[in-house]
Design a protein around this motif. Structure first.
Motif, PDB file in Angstrom:
ATOM      1  N   GLN A  23      14.078  -0.146  -7.199  1.00 41.29           N
ATOM      2  CA  GLN A  23      12.758  -0.209  -6.244  1.00 41.29           C
ATOM      3  C   GLN A  23      12.970  -1.854  -5.943  1.00 41.29           C
ATOM      4  OE1 GLN A  23       9.321  -0.939  -8.942  1.00 41.29           O
ATOM      5  NE2 GLN A  23       8.619   0.718  -7.760  1.00 41.29           N
ATOM      6  N   LYS A  45       5.830  -6.639  -3.011  1.00 42.89           N
ATOM      7  CA  LYS A  45       5.231  -5.977  -2.760  1.00 42.89           C
ATOM      8  C   LYS A  45       6.432  -5.197  -3.222  1.00 42.89           C
ATOM      9  CE  LYS A  45       6.752  -2.683   1.201  1.00 42.89           C
ATOM     10  NZ  LYS A  45       7.102  -2.802   2.343  1.00 42.89           N
ATOM     11  N   ARG A  46       6.132  -4.055  -3.909  1.00 42.85           N
ATOM     12  CA  ARG A  46       6.976  -2.882  -4.896  1.00 42.85           C
ATOM     13  C   ARG A  46       7.364  -1.824  -4.283  1.00 42.85           C
ATOM     14  NH1 ARG A  46       3.953  -5.600  -8.312  1.00 42.85           N
ATOM     15  NH2 ARG A  46       2.255  -3.112  -9.251  1.00 42.85           N
ATOM     16  N   SER A  47       8.309  -1.639  -3.582  1.00 41.39           N
ATOM     17  CA  SER A  47       8.368  -0.099  -3.531  1.00 41.39           C
ATOM     18  C   SER A  47       9.780   0.669  -3.241  1.00 41.39           C
ATOM     19  CB  SER A  47       8.823  -0.522  -1.478  1.00 41.39           C
ATOM     20  OG  SER A  47       9.969  -1.222  -1.366  1.00 41.39           O
ATOM     21  N   THR A  48      10.434   2.470  -3.519  1.00 35.91           N
ATOM     22  CA  THR A  48      11.143   2.506  -3.881  1.00 35.91           C
ATOM     23  C   THR A  48      11.762   3.164  -2.649  1.00 35.91           C
ATOM     24  OG1 THR A  48       9.876   3.780  -5.274  1.00 35.91           O
ATOM     25  CG2 THR A  48      11.747   4.435  -4.546  1.00 35.91           C
ATOM     26  N   ARG A  53       1.376  -6.122  -0.283  1.00 30.77           N
ATOM     27  CA  ARG A  53       1.757  -5.782   0.273  1.00 30.77           C
ATOM     28  C   ARG A  53       1.906  -6.027   1.578  1.00 30.77           C
ATOM     29  NH1 ARG A  53      -2.780  -3.217  -0.113  1.00 30.77           N
ATOM     30  NH2 ARG A  53      -4.523  -2.978   0.912  1.00 30.77           N
ATOM     31  N   THR A  90      11.338  -3.010   6.712  1.00 32.41           N
ATOM     32  CA  THR A  90      11.380  -2.037   5.571  1.00 32.41           C
ATOM     33  C   THR A  90      12.873  -1.187   5.522  1.00 32.41           C
ATOM     34  OG1 THR A  90       8.986  -2.342   5.103  1.00 32.41           O
ATOM     35  CG2 THR A  90      10.584  -0.084   3.979  1.00 32.41           C
ATOM     36  N   ASN A 102      15.983  -0.907   3.313  1.00 32.69           N
ATOM     37  CA  ASN A 102      16.793   0.548   2.925  1.00 32.69           C
ATOM     38  C   ASN A 102      18.087   0.593   3.653  1.00 32.69           C
ATOM     39  OD1 ASN A 102      14.045   0.733   1.992  1.00 32.69           O
ATOM     40  ND2 ASN A 102      13.240   2.234   3.468  1.00 32.69           N
ATOM     41  N   THR A 137       8.828   9.106  -3.215  1.00 30.10           N
ATOM     42  CA  THR A 137       8.970   9.236  -2.247  1.00 30.10           C
ATOM     43  C   THR A 137       9.417   9.749  -1.249  1.00 30.10           C
ATOM     44  OG1 THR A 137      10.142   7.009  -3.020  1.00 30.10           O
ATOM     45  CG2 THR A 137       9.903   7.119  -0.776  1.00 30.10           C
ATOM     46  N   VAL A 141       1.116   4.587  -0.783  1.00 28.75           N
ATOM     47  CA  VAL A 141       1.259   3.398  -0.410  1.00 28.75           C
ATOM     48  C   VAL A 141       2.481   4.562   0.849  1.00 28.75           C
ATOM     49  CG1 VAL A 141       2.813   0.949  -0.322  1.00 28.75           C
ATOM     50  CG2 VAL A 141       1.198   2.624  -2.497  1.00 28.75           C
ATOM     51  N   GLU A 196       5.048   3.394   3.923  1.00 30.76           N
ATOM     52  CA  GLU A 196       6.157   2.312   4.147  1.00 30.76           C
ATOM     53  C   GLU A 196       7.003   1.589   5.089  1.00 30.76           C
ATOM     54  OE1 GLU A 196       9.546   2.926   0.319  1.00 30.76           O
ATOM     55  OE2 GLU A 196       7.986   3.153  -0.846  1.00 30.76           O
ATOM     56  N   GLY A 236       4.845   6.864  -0.063  1.00 32.67           N
ATOM     57  CA  GLY A 236       5.291   6.141  -1.567  1.00 32.67           C
ATOM     58  C   GLY A 236       4.569   6.524  -2.386  1.00 32.67           C
TER      59      GLY A 236
END
Length: 718
Positions: A482, A494-497, A542, A565, A569, A631, A667, A669, A691
């Motif tokens: 994450q 924000k927490r995202s994979t 977010r 983003t 990534n 995801t 969510v 992304e 995700g």
């Protein structure tokens, strides 16, 4: 000895409170009116022997006259003032701002800690200290507290609300809160104290922090770009968490008001419209001292309370450090109740009658959830390293009638988030590396955020270099792979994979520092703070399209965040991907990596039909609570108009219909927006990423025994 307000203004207010004028006081003291006038205007002060006579005339003690840190107890008593009903017949069913949040102590922790961070005193370099106290009171302690808050005055108003409860959501909550207090003979008080903060400074009515919090709605006086809040909504969580709609406040000011700083007390009650006796009342009410300058001296204002009153109101602070104490009366937490009920079911199934009553289960569960929220959302604000000091210290304790139920727990970010705190410390201490080659290392990359020009103009104002930190993860770090994103106040936004990771990638954690969190040398840090703050909804959880972003920049400004983003990534993939090997050894390792365990197998089914978006990749894992976390990447066709699509998650079975699971969260992304579980794709985008996590309560069997199927269905998903 503590000294307070100048004698003249203090004496003038005491005469108003006592209902006396200067001439009457002069007659009692056998002096001329001119002598009293000279005291009030500050041209002279009374002799020490005259102070005793003044105290007697005001019905107070000599100490109160000398120190002037509180009002005399003579005259108008502390009472509740209820705002009269609107003359045009309008009615409010409650404070609309409170409906923006759930009655959830984790939401409360996020909003109150954020506000305390924003109000931290920065001159001394020390962190703001926030302490949460859960206190269940029963028996004589409860009776004494009800007497202190003047319950007999309030009861007719609560009865009126209860009678109309069937037609009002707020009324139903309040009715249940009052019923539980009397039927169960218990009341939960949740107090939030902050220290080394500004306190509620300013006048009762004019512009200032006091009026913004206590008197007004949807007003935020935070001008600092790095501030967490911006909507003036966060304070509403205090009242939303109270089943009785009541919050009491005791503030120690960093800037004197009326010559004093300690024990500025007021209470606010949030109820719906009600009819009591011959009168109608609009909603809010305030506990305070009647203001003699208001019409009929009916409106109440804050008062300078003595130590006995704040103790009876459970508002005694630990020190004279500036800050504010908020006491939530009748605190309730729906999630804690659900956990307690689940624990009770487990006890019943195992044949145990349990050693704890329902109340102890509730407050223990509330304690645990507060700790979890602080560990999850504020680990970075509590992390120090190099020359950087922590911004925040937090703790949680739980009491019953003053006795300890759960010892005070100091939140340690290194225990709750070891990998992420290691990454942040390495950045502060300058020990990061370019690439991960050994366990425990922290790799750093800068990632560009191109800031748009304001006012809808085309072009780029400047490029902010955000800082990406990546390190290997352990078992204690929660959901792996994450990215936690934060800005100046170091609260996790924000927490995202990371989507599309290659097979065989080691478990990792990543931190994205933006705005002033990226360091003093980061270009356009202040501008990035302002831009990203405008891209946050009231929950500040977010970054994406918001009305403020559209009004101040443009309707496409959020694409800059989507591009950020994508860059993040890509940088993560570059840092964590294993180098390719040639020959038989490489082939053997690749074949081994492609052998997926039964608990990790996933399937993606593509939506059929020309011109439809289709699933192009899926990464799934089982989360700490047993939920599936996914995801997904979506390939978008080149068509003029893209249809909306609905992600549907199913369990794979050998025969029969596949059971459909519910989503706990979805969510968007990149390249899309999520609205009520439906994906809307960005025009012109070639790919999208979203995700989600499943709702474990909808799982018919244990997650580890299942295979996942994800479908992308056109329209509403039916």
């Amino acid at each position: 000895m503590e000294t307070g307000e100048d004698f003249g203004p203090w004496l003038a207010r005491q005469l108003k409170l006592a209902g006396k004028n200067q001439a009457e006081l002069a007659d009692e003291l056998k002096l001329t009116r001119a002598a009293v006038s000279a005291w009030i205007t500050g041209r002279s002060v009374p002799r020490p022997t005259m102070m005793t006579e003044i105290a007697r005339a005001l019905g107070t003690d000599i100490g109160t006259v000398h120190t002037r840190t509180t009002d005399t107890q003579a005259g108008l008593p502390v009472t509740w003032y209820h705002r009269p009903g609107y003359q045009d017949g309008g009615r409010d069913g409650g404070n609309a701002a409170a409906f923006a949040f759930d009655a959830d102590v984790q939401v409360l922790a996020r909003e109150t800690c954020q506000n305390s961070l924003d109000e931290r005193l920065t001159d001394n370099g020390r962190p703001v200290r926030v302490r949460y106290t859960i206190h269940e009171i029963t028996g004589e302690t409860l009776d004494a507290f009800r007497q202190a808050i003047l319950w007999d005055e309030l009861q007719p108003h609560y009865e009126a609300v209860s009678e109309a409860a069937a037609h009002q959501k707020v009324g139903r909550v309040v009715h249940a809160g009052v019923r539980d207090m009397f039927e169960k003979g218990r009341l939960v008080l949740l107090r939030v104290d902050d220290y080394n903060a500004s306190g509620l400074v300013g006048d009762d009515y004019d512009n200032g922090k006091f009026a913004a919090v206590v008197r007004r709605q949807l007003e935020s006086l935070k001008s600092d770009r790095g501030a967490g809040g911006s909507f003036g909504l966060g304070k509403a969580t205090l009242w939303a968490t109270s089943a009785l709609g009541m919050v009491l406040i005791n503030s120690t000011l960093s800037v004197p008001h009326e010559g004093r700083t300690e024990r500025r007390v007021i209470g606010r009650l949030e109820l719906p419209w009600r009819s009591v006796g011959d009168g109608t009342y609009a909603g809010p009410a305030w506990l305070g001292r009647p203001d003699p300058d208001s019409p009929g001296a009916q409106v109440t204002r804050s008062w300078w309370a003595d130590e006995d009153i704040v103790e009876r109101l459970h508002l005694t602070r630990d020190s004279d450090e500036p800050g504010t104490s908020f006491l939530i009366v009748g605190a309730h937490d729906v999630a804690s109740l659900d956990e307690s009920n689940a624990d009770r079911v487990v006890d019943d199934e195992n044949g145990r009658d349990g050693q704890e009553d329902d109340g102890t289960r509730d407050i223990r569960s509330m304690h645990r959830r507060l700790v979890e929220a602080l560990e999850r959302d504020f680990w970075a604000a509590m992390t120090a390293g190099g020359s950087r000091l922590p911004l925040l210290e937090t703790s949680v304790r739980t009491l019953r009638n003053g006795q300890v139920v759960v010892e005070e727990q100091q939140i340690d970010p290194t225990e709750a988030q070891p990998a992420r705190t290691r990454a942040l410390r390495a950045f502060y201490e300058g020990t990061t590396v370019d690439r991960l080659t050994e366990p425990g290392q922290v790799a750093l990359r800068t990632v560009p955020l191109k800031l748009p020009l304001a006012g809808g103009r085309r072009g780029t104002h400047g490029t902010h270099q955000a800082v990406l930190l990546v390190t290997d993860a352990g078992d204690k770090d929660g959901v792996p792979k994450q990215v936690h994103s934060l800005r100046g106040n170091r609260m996790t936004i924000k927490r995202s994979t990371v989507a599309g990771l290659p097979l065989g990638v080691n478990s990792f954690q990543a931190v994205l520092l933006t705005g002033t969190a990226a360091g003093e040398a980061a270009p356009f840090a202040e501008e990035a703070e302002e831009f990203l703050r405008a891209a946050e909804p009231p929950e500040h959880d977010r970054w994406g399209q918001t009305e403020e972003l559209t009004l101040r920049w443009s309707h496409t400004a959020h694409h800059r965040i989507a591009r950020l983003t994508t860059e993040v990534n890509a940088a993560v993939k570059e840092l964590v991907a294993r180098p390719k090997r040639s020959g038989d050894e490489g082939g053997a390792k690749l074949r081994k990596a492609l052998t997926v365990s039964p608990t990790k197998k996933t399937t993606s089914r593509r939506a059929a039909g020309p011109g439809l978006p289709e699933l192009d990749g899926l990464d799934a894992s089982i989360g700490p609570a047993g939920e599936w976390r996914i995801t997904a990447e979506v390939k978008l066709p080149r068509v003029d108009e893209l249809p909306v699509m609905t992600p549907v998650v199913l369990l794979d079975v050998r025969s029969g219909a596949r059971p459909r699971l519910d989503w706990a969260e979805l969510v968007a992304e990149e390249g899309c927006e999520m609205e009520d579980g439906v994906l809307r794709f960005t025009p012109g985008a070639r790919r999208a990423v979203f995700g989600g996590a499943t709702d474990v309560t909808s799982h018919p069997v244990r997650t580890a025994l299942t295979r996942l199927v994800l479908e992308l269905r056109a329209g509403q998903g039916e």
